[in-house]
Design a protein around this motif. Structure first.
Motif, mmCIF file in Angstrom:
data_model
loop_
_atom_site.group_PDB
_atom_site.id
_atom_site.type_symbol
_atom_site.label_atom_id
_atom_site.label_comp_id
_atom_site.label_asym_id
_atom_site.label_seq_id
_atom_site.Cartn_x
_atom_site.Cartn_y
_atom_site.Cartn_z
ATOM 1 N N PRO A 166 0.827 -1.217 0.000
ATOM 2 C CA PRO A 166 0.000 0.000 0.000
ATOM 3 C C PRO A 166 0.861 1.266 0.000
ATOM 4 O O PRO A 166 1.775 1.415 0.820
ATOM 5 N N GLY A 167 0.600 2.159 -0.915
ATOM 6 C CA GLY A 167 1.330 3.422 -0.947
ATOM 7 C C GLY A 167 2.829 3.223 -1.062
ATOM 8 O O GLY A 167 3.318 2.505 -1.940
ATOM 9 N N ASN A 168 3.577 3.842 -0.158
ATOM 10 C CA ASN A 168 5.035 3.731 -0.160
ATOM 11 C C ASN A 168 5.538 2.518 0.603
ATOM 12 O O ASN A 168 6.750 2.323 0.721
ATOM 13 N N TRP A 169 4.637 1.693 1.117
ATOM 14 C CA TRP A 169 5.024 0.593 1.991
ATOM 15 C C TRP A 169 5.065 -0.738 1.246
ATOM 16 O O TRP A 169 4.292 -0.972 0.314
ATOM 17 N N VAL A 170 5.961 -1.605 1.690
ATOM 18 C CA VAL A 170 5.955 -3.022 1.316
ATOM 19 C C VAL A 170 6.012 -3.801 2.629
ATOM 20 O O VAL A 170 6.993 -3.708 3.369
ATOM 21 N N VAL A 171 4.939 -4.540 2.922
ATOM 22 C CA VAL A 171 4.817 -5.231 4.205
ATOM 23 C C VAL A 171 4.476 -6.691 3.939
ATOM 24 O O VAL A 171 3.551 -6.990 3.173
ATOM 25 N N GLY A 172 5.218 -7.596 4.545
ATOM 26 C CA GLY A 172 4.939 -9.004 4.296
ATOM 27 C C GLY A 172 5.564 -9.913 5.329
ATOM 28 O O GLY A 172 6.219 -9.471 6.277
ATOM 29 N N SER A 173 5.362 -11.209 5.114
ATOM 30 C CA SER A 173 5.865 -12.213 6.045
ATOM 31 C C SER A 173 6.204 -13.480 5.273
ATOM 32 O O SER A 173 5.521 -13.832 4.300
#
Length: 208
Positions: A159-166
């Motif tokens: 989302p947006g400027n973020w990259v978030v994961g696992s």
């Protein structure tokens, strides 16, 4: 050998922060930067990751691990891609006992093949597949001397400027001459924030 495994437990729980740069030209620089942070992006790449761990061994010395991580995707059919990721560690670490010299060389090679939807939703991307560890270590102190296999899964959102994961995986030994059987669960989450001009900040601790 038991001391070696206790050392590994300290290493995989280390928290690392880094500042990275993705090099690209033109208006797609931000998109390419995000793709470089996606472990299952449909893009050929050769990431290099260097980790420095302190407090290793009986004399609390420093260990250095350079992970060479080529990623090669290919299309299985119209619905599925297979994203292959190989990790070959180049290790320099202190000996297990006081007075031992440093051990330098290759660690065990890890190969993973993620099956991922070809038309992944923009909000969430995922992949799952087999993972294998080959006993390629150049010294007994740098690997397990075991052939191992298991399963790995990854999911992330951008989302947006973020990259978030696992990313989670579990491997079990299936053969080899090592004295200790392997049953290793590993969990890594990653949180990246993208800056202008392809630069980004990342935090990616590993627990196992």
């Amino acid at each position: 050998m038991n001391l070696h495994y206790r050392t590994i437990a300290v290493i995989v729980m280390a928290l690392s922060f880094s500042i990275c740069s993705a090099y690209a030209e033109g208006p797609s620089k931000a998109d390419l930067a995000k793709a470089a942070q996606n472990p299952i992006a449909n893009m050929i790449s050769l990431p290099l990751q260097n980790n420095i761990n302190t407090g290793i061994g009986p004399d609390n010395e420093t260990q250095n691990i350079l992970n060479i991580q080529p990623v090669y995707p290919f299309s299985l059919n119209d619905d599925w891609n297979v994203i292959t990721r190989t990790i070959l560690p180049v290790i320099s670490q202190p000996g297990a006992l006081t007075g031992d010299g440093r051990k330098n060389g290759l660690g065990d090679l890890n190969f993973t093949a993620f099956f991922s939807p070809a038309a992944a939703a923009a909000a969430f991307t995922w992949g799952i597949g087999p993972t294998f560890v080959l006993p390629t270590a150049s010294d007994d102190a740098l690997g397990s001397d075991k052939w191992s296999g298991g399963i790995a899964a990854v999911g992330l959102a951008m989302p947006g400027n973020w990259v978030v994961g696992s990313l989670v995986s579990n491997i079990w030994s299936i053969g080899g001459s090592g004295k200790n059987d392997v049953n290793l669960f590993t969990w890594q989450y990653f949180i990246n924030y993208n800056l202008p001009n392809g630069w980004y900040l990342t935090s990616a601790p590993i627990y196992g």
